[in-house]
Design an enzyme around this catalytic site. Structure first.
Site, PDB file in Angstrom:
ATOM      1  N   LYS A  83       0.836  -1.200   0.000  1.00  0.00           N
ATOM      2  CA  LYS A  83       0.000   0.000   0.000  1.00  0.00           C
ATOM      3  C   LYS A  83       0.873   1.252   0.000  1.00  0.00           C
ATOM      4  O   LYS A  83       1.876   1.319   0.712  1.00  0.00           O
ATOM      5  CB  LYS A  83      -0.927  -0.020   1.217  1.00  0.00           C
ATOM      6  CG  LYS A  83      -1.944   1.119   1.252  1.00  0.00           C
ATOM      7  CD  LYS A  83      -2.873   0.971   2.448  1.00  0.00           C
ATOM      8  CE  LYS A  83      -3.866   2.120   2.530  1.00  0.00           C
ATOM      9  NZ  LYS A  83      -4.774   1.989   3.692  1.00  0.00           N
ATOM     10  N   SER A 132      -9.551   2.780   2.497  1.00  0.00           N
ATOM     11  CA  SER A 132      -8.474   3.349   1.702  1.00  0.00           C
ATOM     12  C   SER A 132      -7.571   2.302   1.051  1.00  0.00           C
ATOM     13  O   SER A 132      -6.721   2.655   0.224  1.00  0.00           O
ATOM     14  CB  SER A 132      -7.617   4.267   2.574  1.00  0.00           C
ATOM     15  OG  SER A 132      -6.986   3.530   3.617  1.00  0.00           O
ATOM     16  N   SER A 166     -10.723   0.736   6.498  1.00  0.00           N
ATOM     17  CA  SER A 166      -9.961   0.761   5.250  1.00  0.00           C
ATOM     18  C   SER A 166      -9.511  -0.591   4.751  1.00  0.00           C
ATOM     19  O   SER A 166      -9.056  -0.712   3.617  1.00  0.00           O
ATOM     20  CB  SER A 166      -8.738   1.672   5.404  1.00  0.00           C
ATOM     21  OG  SER A 166      -9.135   3.018   5.478  1.00  0.00           O
TER      22      SER A 166
END
Length: 443
Positions: free
Chosen positions: A79, A155, A179
């Site tokens: 990420k 996210s 997320s």
């Protein structure tokens, strides 16, 4: 775009360890899939084939030398909120678009690479991970593999899409308000937010969102998830929040944990509405448990109010700290307005938000005095189309404020043929209990 036949992380590692394939061949195949699928989905924002192949060759050498690597050759997407050597950490923000390449890995990436993973790229995230829509002004929008006209959640949206589409079997993620759980649910995957501190953060910089966020991973199967957690949990001296190692591996604890005796089922949590097809699919999973002998207690209201009054100020303050004195004109309107809200906060306001976390946890503790786990829909509606302004993530953030372990498992498709997730929440530090029920519902 969904690749149901894509190999799992465990199958991939077993093939590399036994010599049925090599880590190099596995990495090259992942890079090929990224090149073919990502132009439409926009999940991977950076990739370095030469670096990935060099890592894979080293994994093959370690396997040949007899080293046991539980995740040998597993392609990994990282990420874009955490460091990995040779890549920029941009946080989806124009503020850091030209930042220097990282010279060290995050704690999570370090542990995954030690277990044999091969980093093949960085995954997309909204600016500073503040949104459930993985869109930003640097890389654009990540698209849902079930319907490319809809958002993928966030996210960790790039991570979820990369796994769901079969680009990679494993991706790092983080969860500060849903997320991991939100994009996992939106993309038809299992997803798990560990107890705060279970997967350590740490390193040279303070944790971004220390009171609410936890690192984790996104995988295709719960078995992959449990096996990966076994190599990344445990204390880290540079993370003030990190928890001790569990008494036994999660894979052992999950395997011997029986079904819960009694569960609480809350279709609305007391403040959310739910689309009928989502409620029906989640309710059917709960009824399956009841048929298997689990006592179900339906609870209309768990919390007396929605959690945003506590979550919002904390996140605004955290992002304000990350931006510091940098040029705010480069930020998205949403992030800039959040920082302006933080400019008006006092120390008393932040303490009040922390006090609300305490109150919310007391309300949740009352549920766990009589029930082992709490179940609720992960998302109360389908992922919205791009440009559609709706509130669609109301059931997740509160469990970051209470520091609870919480997971999601797919339980069907909605009337629009989009994935539906059932959320499973456990009491403090009962990660094994949540994972065991996830494994039972999504073997």
């Amino acid at each position: 775009m969904i690749n149901e036949a894509a190999p799992s992380a465990l199958d991939t590692a077993a093939a590399v360890r036994t010599g049925r394939t090599s880590a190099r061949e596995t990495a090259e195949a992942a890079l090929t899939r990224i090149a073919r699928l990502d132009p439409e989905l926009n999940a991977i924002v950076a990739s370095d084939a030469d670096r990935a192949v060099a890592q894979a060759v080293e994994v093959d050498r370690r396997v040949a030398a007899g080293e046991h690597l539980p995740l040998a050759g597993v392609p990994l997407a990282v990420k874009d909120t955490e460091d990995t050597v040779g890549y920029r950490t941009i946080h989806g923000s124009r503020l850091f678009a030209d930042t220097a390449h990282a010279t060290s890995d995050s704690v999570l990436v370090t542990r995954l690479r030690a277990a044999g993973c091969v980093v093949v790229g960085k995954s997309n995230t909204p600016e500073f991970a503040t949104s459930a829509d993985t869109s930003n002004l640097v890389f654009g929008s990540t698209r849902n593999p079930y319907d490319v006209d809809r958002v993928a959640g966030g996210s960790s949206g790039g991570a979820a899409v990369a796994v769901a589409s079969g680009m990679v079997p494993l991706a790092t993620a983080s969860d500060g308000g849903g997320s991991i759980r939100i994009p996992a649910s939106a993309c038809g995957l299992p997803g798990f937010k560990p107890s705060l501190g279970r997967v350590p953060d740490g390193g040279p910089h303070p944790v971004d969102w220390p009171l609410v966020t936890t690192r984790g991973v996104i995988t295709r199967t719960v078995a992959d998830l449990v096996a990966t957690l076994d190599v990344v949990v445990g204390p880290e001296r540079t993370d003030l929040r990190s928890l001790p190692a569990p008494c036994e591996p999660f894979s052992v604890g999950v395997g011997r944990t029986p079904l819960p005796r009694r569960i609480a089922w809350s279709p609305q949590l007391g403040y959310a509405w739910t689309e009928p097809s989502i409620l029906a699919a989640c309710g059917a999973a709960v009824e399956r448990l009841a048929a298997e002998g689990v006592e179900v207690v339906e609870i209309d209201r768990v919390f007396t109010s929605e959690p945003y009054d506590a979550w919002g100020p904390l996140i605004a303050a955290y992002v304000q700290r990350s931006v510091g004195e940098l040029d705010r004109s480069l930020l998205s309107d949403e992030v800039r307005e959040g920082i302006e809200d933080a400019d008006r906060l006092s120390a008393r306001d932040l303490l009040a938000a922390e006090d609300t976390c305490h109150r919310l946890n007391l309300e949740l503790v009352r549920v766990f005095e009589t029930c082992d786990l709490l179940l609720t829909p992960t998302l109360h509606r389908d992922p919205p189309q791009f440009g559609e302004a709706v509130s669609w993530i109301r059931a997740t953030g509160v469990f970051n404020l209470t520091r609870s372990p919480a997971g999601t498992v797919p339980v069907g498709l909605s009337d629009e043929c989009l994935p539906i997730g059932l959320q499973i929440v456990g009491p403090q530090h009962d990660d094994v209990g949540v994972l065991a029920l996830m494994q039972h519902l999504h073997p």
